[in-house]
Motif scaffolding. Structure first.
Motif, short mmCIF file in Angstrom:
data_model
loop_
_atom_site.label_atom_id
_atom_site.label_comp_id
_atom_site.label_asym_id
_atom_site.label_seq_id
_atom_site.Cartn_x
_atom_site.Cartn_y
_atom_site.Cartn_z
N ILE A 54 -2.12 0.71 -10.50
CA ILE A 54 -2.93 1.94 -10.49
C ILE A 54 -3.70 2.06 -11.81
O ILE A 54 -4.89 2.39 -11.82
CB ILE A 54 -2.04 3.17 -10.26
CG1 ILE A 54 -1.52 3.20 -8.81
CG2 ILE A 54 -2.81 4.47 -10.55
CD1 ILE A 54 -0.49 4.28 -8.54
N LEU A 114 0.82 -1.21 0.00
CA LEU A 114 0.00 0.00 0.00
C LEU A 114 0.86 1.27 0.00
O LEU A 114 0.51 2.27 -0.63
CB LEU A 114 -0.94 0.01 1.21
CG LEU A 114 -2.26 -0.75 1.06
CD1 LEU A 114 -3.07 -0.66 2.34
CD2 LEU A 114 -3.06 -0.20 -0.11
N SER A 115 1.97 1.20 0.71
CA SER A 115 2.84 2.38 0.77
C SER A 115 3.38 2.73 -0.62
O SER A 115 3.43 3.90 -1.01
CB SER A 115 4.00 2.12 1.74
OG SER A 115 4.74 0.97 1.35
N GLU A 116 3.77 1.70 -1.40
CA GLU A 116 4.26 1.95 -2.75
C GLU A 116 3.13 2.45 -3.65
O GLU A 116 3.35 3.32 -4.51
CB GLU A 116 4.86 0.66 -3.34
CG GLU A 116 6.14 0.21 -2.66
CD GLU A 116 6.72 -1.03 -3.33
OE1 GLU A 116 6.10 -1.50 -4.31
OE2 GLU A 116 7.75 -1.53 -2.87
N LEU A 117 1.95 1.88 -3.47
CA LEU A 117 0.81 2.30 -4.28
C LEU A 117 0.48 3.77 -4.04
O LEU A 117 0.29 4.54 -4.98
CB LEU A 117 -0.40 1.42 -3.94
CG LEU A 117 -1.47 1.26 -5.01
CD1 LEU A 117 -0.91 0.58 -6.24
CD2 LEU A 117 -2.65 0.47 -4.46
N MET A 118 0.44 4.17 -2.78
CA MET A 118 0.12 5.55 -2.44
C MET A 118 1.25 6.50 -2.82
O MET A 118 1.00 7.65 -3.22
CB MET A 118 -0.18 5.66 -0.94
CG MET A 118 -1.39 4.83 -0.49
SD MET A 118 -2.88 5.14 -1.47
CE MET A 118 -3.17 6.87 -1.10
N ALA A 119 2.49 6.02 -2.72
CA ALA A 119 3.63 6.88 -3.06
C ALA A 119 3.66 7.22 -4.54
O ALA A 119 4.14 8.29 -4.94
CB ALA A 119 4.93 6.19 -2.65
N ASN A 120 3.14 6.31 -5.36
CA ASN A 120 3.14 6.54 -6.81
C ASN A 120 1.85 7.18 -7.31
O ASN A 120 1.72 7.45 -8.52
CB ASN A 120 3.36 5.21 -7.54
CG ASN A 120 4.79 4.74 -7.48
OD1 ASN A 120 5.63 5.17 -8.26
ND2 ASN A 120 5.09 3.86 -6.52
N LEU A 121 0.90 7.39 -6.42
CA LEU A 121 -0.37 8.01 -6.82
C LEU A 121 -0.22 9.53 -6.72
O LEU A 121 -0.55 10.14 -5.72
CB LEU A 121 -1.51 7.51 -5.93
CG LEU A 121 -2.93 7.90 -6.36
CD1 LEU A 121 -3.22 7.38 -7.76
CD2 LEU A 121 -3.95 7.36 -5.37
N ASN A 122 0.29 10.14 -7.77
CA ASN A 122 0.52 11.58 -7.79
C ASN A 122 0.01 12.17 -9.09
O ASN A 122 -0.54 11.45 -9.95
CB ASN A 122 2.01 11.88 -7.60
CG ASN A 122 2.89 11.06 -8.54
OD1 ASN A 122 2.63 11.01 -9.75
ND2 ASN A 122 3.91 10.40 -8.00
#
Length: 608
Positions: A373, A291-299
Motif C-alpha cells: 500500500i 486483494l482481500s488482504e490489501l483491501m482489509a488493511n486499507l483503512n
C-alpha cells in the motif's frame, strides 16, 4: 501443467513490458503500472501464481535481480557529482535514514498498533527509496541544479543501507537477550561493510583487468561481467546476509569512475537487462499480493500512517540533512516531494514476513500488504504530479529541444543562424578550431573538439540539447557520431545527411542500421547542400495557417522551383527535422524552414 507454466511466463513478459511501454507513451510512473499489471495478472485474472511457478527459486531470483539492478545503478554514479552535493547526500543516507526510521517506527507503533519489534522492522524496511523508482522519475522530470544528483545518489546508495538495517533488526528480533543482540548487531555491521567492500572491490578489479587487457572477445564481455556480478553477490551473501547488495553497488560505482577500461557496452547491456528484470520483479511481487488482504488493511490507520511518512518523515529528514547546505528552499521542497518506495522494500517485506509468521509473530502477515500500500500510494502521490511540481517550483529543466550540429561550415552555420533566429537553441561542434571560431563569430555557441573522443561528454555541455544532426563531409564520421549520441539522445533523435557515394554503384554507403536517420532528401548530400546554401538568405520560413496548409505548401511551385522543407517547428517550439523515413505532419501555427529545389548557378543556368 506445462501449458499453465507457459501462460504464467508469457504473462510476466506481456504485462511487464506492456506496462513499461504504456508508461513511456503516456509519461506515467512505470512502477505504478507494473504493480497494477501484476495485480491484474495474479489475483484478478489468475494467469500468474509466482509461488507455483518458481517455488523455492522465487526468493533467490528476487535477490539476484535486485543486486543486478543496484550494480547498474552504481554504473551511473560519478564522483564529480559529489563536489557540490556530497555533504547533503551523505547526510541523507545517514542522518536522514535515522530520522525516517525513528518517525516511521513510532508511527507504526502508535497508529498501526504494531508491537515494538515489528514497528522497528517496518521502519527499517521503509527507509529505502531505490533506483527502480527514482531513476525513471528523474528521466521524466529532468530536475535542474543539484537535485537530480542528490536524488540519484540517495536512491542507489540507500538501498543496500536499508537492506542491511532491515536484516540487522530482523536478526535482533530472533535473538534473545540484550547482550546477544548487541553482539549480533556489531558483528553484522562490521562483516557487512568489510566483506561487502572487499568482494565489491575484488569484482570491480577482475572486470577492469579483463577489459583492460582484452582477455575476452567482445561477445563474451557482457555475459562474463554479469557472471562476476552474480558471483560477487553470492560470495558476499554467503559470508554475511544481504551484504551482497552493498558489494554489487560498490562494484558499479568503482567501474563507473575509472577511465582506463571501456565499459560503455556493459552499461548499455545492463540498462536493457534492468528493464527486463524490473518488469519481472514487480509483476511477480504484485501477483503474490492477495486483494482481500490489501483491501482489509486499507483503512484510516494506514492512511494516517502514510500521511506521516509523506508529510513528516521525508520533509524532516531532508531539512535536517540540508541544514547548512547551499540548496535553496525550492530545491529542499522538491527533495521532500520525492521519496517513493521501490523493489527492495517489496522484496524484503515478502521474505521477512514468512519467517516471522513461522516464528510466532501474528502481525507479521500484515507487513506485505501495508508495504505494498505504501509503495503504490507513494509512487502515485510522488510520481504522477512530479513533473508539474518541478515546473511550479522552477527546478525542472526545459524540454531538451535544442539541436547539436556536428560540422561548422558556411552552409551549416547558415542553418544554425536561421534556427537560432526562430528561437531554437543551437550548439555547433567541429574538430577544426577555425570552423568553431567562425561559428562563434556569427554569434553561435560552438564547441571545439572531437565528438568521438572518449571523454568529450565531460567537456561538452548538452543542457537543453535533444537532437543531433551530422553535417560533416565524411560519411563514416557522421555515422559514428550518430551511433555515439544515440545512446544519449535516443536513436530517433540523431540524424545525418545522405552519403556522398550514393550515385556511385561501385561504392557502398554505410549500412542503415549503423547510421542515423537520413535527413531531408536522398539528393541532399554534403556537396549539394554546400552548393545550394550560400547564405542564410537561401533559407526561407513560412507559417502554416487555416488558409495555407502543408498540402498547399507541397503543391505550390514558384519561379525558382519546388519548395523543399528542411525543418518543422511546431506551435509550441518543438523542432522536427524532415527525414526520408517518416513523414512530418505540420499543422496550423507551425513553421517550415525550406529551400527551393532549383537555383541559378554562376553561368546563369538552372540546376537541381
Amino acid at each position: 501443467m506445462a501449458e499453465h507454466f507457459l501462460i504464467s511466463i508469457t504473462s510476466i513478459f506481456v504485462f511487464g513490458i506492456g506496462a513499461q511501454w504504456i508508461a513511456w507513451r503516456f509519461k506515467l510512473p512505470a512502477i505504478l503500472l507494473l504493480l497494477i499489471a501484476g495485480i491484474l495478472a495474479g489475483p484478478v485474472f489468475g494467469l500468474l501464481n509466482p509461488d507455483a511457478l518458481m517455488g523455492d527459486l522465487f526468493t533467490p531470483f528476487i535477490s539476484v535481480s535486485v543486486a543486478i539492478i543496484l550494480f547498474e545503478g552504481g554504473l551511473s554514479l560519478r564522483f564529480s557529482e559529489l563536489k557540490d552535493s556530497g555533504g547533503v547526500i551523505g547526510n541523507l543516507v545517514s542522518i536522514g535514514v535515522l530520522i525516517t526510521w525513528v518517525v516511521i517506527s513510532l508511527s507504526s507503533y502508535l497508529i498501526l498498533d504494531f508491537g515494538v519489534e515489528l514497528s522497528i522492522l517496518l521502519g527499517a524496511i521503509l527507509v529505502v527509496t531505490g533506483p527502480t523508482v527514482i531513476i525513471p522519475l528523474l528521466r521524466q522530470v529532468r530536475p535542474s541544479g543539484q537535485v537530480g544528483s542528490i536524488l540519484k545518489w540517495e536512491g542507489i546508495v540507500i538501498d543496500p543501507i536499508g537492506a542491511m538495517l532491515a536484516v540487522l533488526v530482523f536478526e535482533v528480533i530472533l535473538t534473545t537477550g540484550v547482550t546477544a543482540a548487541t553482539s549480533a548487531i556489531l558483528m553484522s555491521v562490521v562483516k557487512t561493510i568489510f566483506l561487502g567492500t572487499l568482494c565489491g572491490l575484488a569484482g570491480a578489479g577482475i572486470i577492469y583487468i579483463i577489459l583492460k587487457k582484452h582477455m575476452l572477445p567482445d561477445f563474451l564481455q557482457n555475459p562474463v561481467s554479469l557472471m562476476i556480478v552474480v558471483l560477487v553477490f553470492t560470495v558476499s551473501n554467503e559470508f554475511q546476509h544481504e551484504s551482497g547488495l552493498w558489494a554489487t553497488t560498490l562494484m558499479g560505482i568503482v567501474l563507473a569512475n575509472q577511465k582506463a577500461a571501456y565499459i560503455h557496452h556493459i552499461i548499455e547491456f545492463k540498462e536493457n537487462l534492468r528493464v527486463l528484470l524490473l518488469s519481472a520483479l514487480f509483476i511477480l511481487l504484485a501477483a503474490r499480493v492477495e486483494l482481500s488482504e490489501l483491501m482489509a488493511n486499507l483503512n484510516w490507520k494506514v492512511l494516517a500512517f502514510l500521511g506521516i511518512i509523506i508529510l513528516v518523515a521525508r520533509p524532516l529528514s531532508v531539512y535536517a540533512s540540508s541544514l547548512f547546505s547551499n540548496i535553496n528552499w525550492k530545491e529542499k521542497l522538491f527533495l521532500s516531494w520525492m521519496a517513493p518506495r521501490g523493489v527492495v522494500a517489496a522484496s524484503i517485506s515478502s521474505i521477512f514476513a514468512i519467517s516471522l509468521t513461522q516464528s510466532g509473530f501474528e502481525q507479521a502477515n500484515q507487513l506485505v500488504p501495508i508495504v505494498f500500500i505504501v509503495i503504490i500510494c507513494t509512487v502515485a502521490i510522488y510520481g504522477l504530479p512530479a513533473a508539474w511540481v518541478a515546473r511550479k517550483l522552477g527546478v525542472a529543466k526545459p524540454v531538451p529541444n535544442g539541436l547539436l550540429i556536428l560540422g561548422a561550415k558556411d552552409w551549416s552555420i547558415s542553418i544554425a543562424k536561421k534556427l537560432k533566429d526562430e528561437g531554437i537553441k543551437v550548439l555547433m561542434a567541429d574538430s577544426n578550431r577555425n570552423n568553431a571560431s567562425q561559428a562563434k563569430s556569427k554569434g553561435l555557441d560552438a564547441f571545439h573538439g572531437n565528438v568521438l573522443s572518449e571523454f568529450v561528454l565531460d567537456d561538452i555541455n548538452l543542457d537543453g540539447i535533444g537532437k543531433m544532426v551530422a553535417f560533416t563531409p565524411n560519411d563514416e564520421v557522421n555515422s559514428l557520431a550518430t551511433l555515439r549520441f544515440s545512446d544519449i539522445l535516443g536513436r530517433s533523435n540523431v540524424f545525418q545527411i545522405p552519403g556522398n557515394n550514393k550515385h556511385n554503384e561501385d561504392e557502398e554507403e554505410v549500412s542503415d542500421h549503423l547510421s542515423g536517420r537520413i535527413l531531408f532528401n536522398r539528393d541532399f548530400n554534403y556537396q549539394y547542400l554546400s552548393n545550394r546554401i550560400r547564405s542564410e538568405d537561401d533559407l526561407q520560413t513560412v507559417e502554416l495557417t487555416a488558409d495555407y496548409t502543408f498540402e498547399d505548401f507541397k503543391n505550390a511551385d514558384d519561379e525558382d522551383g519546388r519548395k523543399i522543407p528542411l525543418f518543422h517547428i511546431t506551435s509550441n517550439d518543438e523542432l522536427h527535422p524532415f527525414t526520408i523515413d517518416y513523414p512530418n505532419n505540420p499543422t496550423k501555427g507551425d513553421k517550415l524552414i525550406y529551400i527551393r529545389s532549383k537555383i541559378t548557378n554562376g553561368s546563369g543556368n538552372l540546376t537541381s
